[in-house]
Design a protein around this motif. Structure first.
Motif, PDB file in Angstrom:
ATOM      1  N   ILE A 122       0.807  -1.214   0.000  1.00  0.00           N
ATOM      2  CA  ILE A 122       0.000   0.000   0.000  1.00  0.00           C
ATOM      3  C   ILE A 122       0.840   1.264   0.000  1.00  0.00           C
ATOM      4  O   ILE A 122       0.308   2.361   0.031  1.00  0.00           O
ATOM      5  N   TYR A 123       2.138   1.109  -0.051  1.00  0.00           N
ATOM      6  CA  TYR A 123       2.998   2.274   0.021  1.00  0.00           C
ATOM      7  C   TYR A 123       3.518   2.692  -1.345  1.00  0.00           C
ATOM      8  O   TYR A 123       3.664   1.876  -2.238  1.00  0.00           O
ATOM      9  N   VAL A 124       3.858   3.983  -1.456  1.00  0.00           N
ATOM     10  CA  VAL A 124       4.582   4.474  -2.617  1.00  0.00           C
ATOM     11  C   VAL A 124       6.059   4.137  -2.431  1.00  0.00           C
ATOM     12  O   VAL A 124       6.612   4.262  -1.340  1.00  0.00           O
ATOM     13  N   MET A 125       6.658   3.667  -3.516  1.00  0.00           N
ATOM     14  CA  MET A 125       8.081   3.353  -3.499  1.00  0.00           C
ATOM     15  C   MET A 125       8.812   4.335  -4.404  1.00  0.00           C
ATOM     16  O   MET A 125       8.306   4.701  -5.462  1.00  0.00           O
ATOM     17  N   GLY A 126      10.006   4.709  -3.991  1.00  0.00           N
ATOM     18  CA  GLY A 126      10.764   5.652  -4.791  1.00  0.00           C
ATOM     19  C   GLY A 126      12.236   5.305  -4.846  1.00  0.00           C
ATOM     20  O   GLY A 126      12.743   4.534  -4.033  1.00  0.00           O
TER      21      GLY A 126
END
Length: 123
Positions: A30-34
């Motif tokens: 559910i997280y944004v990855m960068g």
């Protein structure tokens, strides 16, 4: 969340590398990855980010058309495929997690960071 980046190395200009970042934690999906990078003597800068479904990605102008970010939530892993590498891409590359549903590009928006992997592009 713990992050482990890998895949860095030495490559000639025009070559390719694929970085991987394995994450621990049940809520990875559910997280944004960068991905960020930091060249010697320079500040850490944004490279690319991907939404939790993988359907939304965003890349810095300097890497558009050359780098592709993707993720495999089943493997808790995010990738950065880097093609047509240039000497100015030389940097330590860091993966990061932002506990937000929307794409973010600033360092302060990311909550967890990996240890970094070195990419060196020779001319």
């Amino acid at each position: 969340v713990q992050l482990q980046a890998s895949g860095g190395g030495l490559v000639q200009a025009g070559g390719s590398l694929r970085l991987s970042c394995a994450a621990s934690g049940r809520t990875f999906s559910i997280y944004v990855m960068g991905w960020f990078r930091q060249a010697p003597g320079k500040e850490r800068e944004f490279v690319a980010a991907i939404g939790w479904t993988g359907s939304i990605t965003y890349g810095a102008d300097s890497v558009k058309g050359r780098f592709t970010i993707s993720r495999d939530n089943a493997k808790n892993t995010v990738y950065l495929q880097m093609n047509s590498l240039k000497p100015e891409d030389t940097a330590v590359y860091y993966c990061a997690v932002a506990k937000t549903p929307r794409i973010v590009t600033t360092l302060g928006a990311y909550d967890y960071w990996g240890q970094g992997t070195l990419v060196t592009v020779s001319s």
